[in-house]
Design a protein around this motif. Structure first.
Motif, PDB file in Angstrom:
ATOM      1  N   UNK A 210       0.830  -1.202   0.000  1.00 34.17           N
ATOM      2  CA  UNK A 210       0.000   0.000   0.000  1.00 34.17           C
ATOM      3  C   UNK A 210       0.867   1.257   0.000  1.00 34.17           C
ATOM      4  N   UNK A 211       1.887   1.271   0.841  1.00 32.89           N
ATOM      5  CA  UNK A 211       2.746   2.449   0.933  1.00 32.89           C
ATOM      6  C   UNK A 211       3.528   2.629  -0.377  1.00 32.89           C
ATOM      7  N   UNK A 212       3.963   1.526  -0.961  1.00 37.59           N
ATOM      8  CA  UNK A 212       4.637   1.585  -2.258  1.00 37.59           C
ATOM      9  C   UNK A 212       3.716   2.239  -3.292  1.00 37.59           C
ATOM     10  N   UNK A 213       2.465   1.792  -3.360  1.00 33.69           N
ATOM     11  CA  UNK A 213       1.515   2.349  -4.338  1.00 33.69           C
ATOM     12  C   UNK A 213       1.253   3.826  -4.083  1.00 33.69           C
ATOM     13  N   UNK A 214       1.159   4.211  -2.810  1.00 31.77           N
ATOM     14  CA  UNK A 214       0.927   5.624  -2.479  1.00 31.77           C
ATOM     15  C   UNK A 214       2.109   6.483  -2.957  1.00 31.77           C
ATOM     16  N   UNK A 215       3.327   6.010  -2.699  1.00 31.01           N
ATOM     17  CA  UNK A 215       4.521   6.753  -3.155  1.00 31.01           C
ATOM     18  C   UNK A 215       4.550   6.823  -4.680  1.00 31.01           C
ATOM     19  N   UNK A 216       4.175   5.732  -5.330  1.00 27.00           N
ATOM     20  CA  UNK A 216       4.161   5.686  -6.798  1.00 27.00           C
ATOM     21  C   UNK A 216       3.120   6.661  -7.357  1.00 27.00           C
ATOM     22  N   UNK A 217       1.941   6.678  -6.748  1.00 28.18           N
ATOM     23  CA  UNK A 217       0.882   7.587  -7.204  1.00 28.18           C
ATOM     24  C   UNK A 217       1.273   9.043  -6.986  1.00 28.18           C
ATOM     25  N   UNK A 218       1.895   9.317  -5.840  1.00 30.47           N
ATOM     26  CA  UNK A 218       2.352  10.684  -5.572  1.00 30.47           C
ATOM     27  C   UNK A 218       3.416  11.093  -6.588  1.00 30.47           C
ATOM     28  N   UNK A 219       4.301  10.171  -6.903  1.00 29.79           N
ATOM     29  CA  UNK A 219       5.338  10.462  -7.898  1.00 29.79           C
ATOM     30  C   UNK A 219       4.708  10.812  -9.246  1.00 29.79           C
ATOM     31  N   UNK A 220       3.729  10.036  -9.663  1.00 24.32           N
ATOM     32  CA  UNK A 220       3.063  10.301 -10.941  1.00 24.32           C
ATOM     33  C   UNK A 220       2.346  11.635 -10.951  1.00 24.32           C
ATOM     34  N   UNK A 221       1.655  11.944  -9.856  1.00 24.70           N
ATOM     35  CA  UNK A 221       0.945  13.219  -9.769  1.00 24.70           C
ATOM     36  C   UNK A 221       1.933  14.384  -9.795  1.00 24.70           C
ATOM     37  N   UNK A 222       3.061  14.232  -9.092  1.00 24.51           N
ATOM     38  CA  UNK A 222       4.080  15.288  -9.076  1.00 24.51           C
ATOM     39  C   UNK A 222       4.699  15.475 -10.458  1.00 24.51           C
ATOM     40  N   UNK A 223       4.892  14.376 -11.154  1.00 24.29           N
ATOM     41  CA  UNK A 223       5.439  14.463 -12.512  1.00 24.29           C
ATOM     42  C   UNK A 223       4.476  15.236 -13.418  1.00 24.29           C
ATOM     43  N   UNK A 224       3.178  15.021 -13.229  1.00 26.06           N
ATOM     44  CA  UNK A 224       2.175  15.688 -14.066  1.00 26.06           C
ATOM     45  C   UNK A 224       2.186  17.203 -13.890  1.00 26.06           C
TER      46      UNK A 224
END
Length: 137
Positions: free
Chosen positions: A49-63
């Motif tokens: 879950x924490x991995x997915x949250x970090x991954x989603x945050x990374x994608x949103x920040x990239x956007x």
């Protein structure tokens, strides 16, 4: 940048900040649960879950072109990947480092686009510490 494009960027950043806050709260909650040393199955679910949250945050920040957040999140993903593979184990130093990273991410998320940001030395320092955690130092 024309006014319409500038207004759109402001709305996009505002939306990002709300989303980022949710991801950061989930990451913090997951870290706190991991510190309680749960059973292996529960621990694996929390790490995922924490991995997915970090991954989603990374994608949103990239956007929204927030490279510092992207970089820190990538380092966090690397740690959680290593945890998932059993290459490293949790411990007080790791948790201190990961909580500090979340604090810095919170600072980057809450700082205004043209205001005071987290010190660049804090960012490079936390990335260095995360990378040491990733390799089990």
């Amino acid at each position: 940048m024309n006014k319409e494009k500038g207004d759109f960027q402001k709305r996009l950043l505002s939306t990002f900040r709300v989303e980022a806050d949710e991801h950061l709260k989930s990451i913090t909650s997951g870290l706190i649960e991991l510190e309680k040393d749960p059973e292996p199955q529960v621990k694996a679910e929390i790490i995922e879950m924490v991995f997915r949250e970090a991954h989603s945050l990374k994608g949103a920040a990239r956007a929204v072109d927030l490279a510092e957040i992207v970089t820190i999140c990538q380092s966090l993903e690397n740690v959680f990947s290593a945890l998932k593979r059993g290459e490293i184990h949790t411990g007080p130093l790791m948790f201190d480092t990961l909580h500090k990273a979340v604090d810095i991410l919170n600072g980057l998320n809450l700082s205004s686009p043209d205001g005071v940001h987290v010190d660049k030395n804090d960012i490079s320092g936390i990335i260095e510490k995360i990378n040491k955690v990733e390799i089990g130092q």
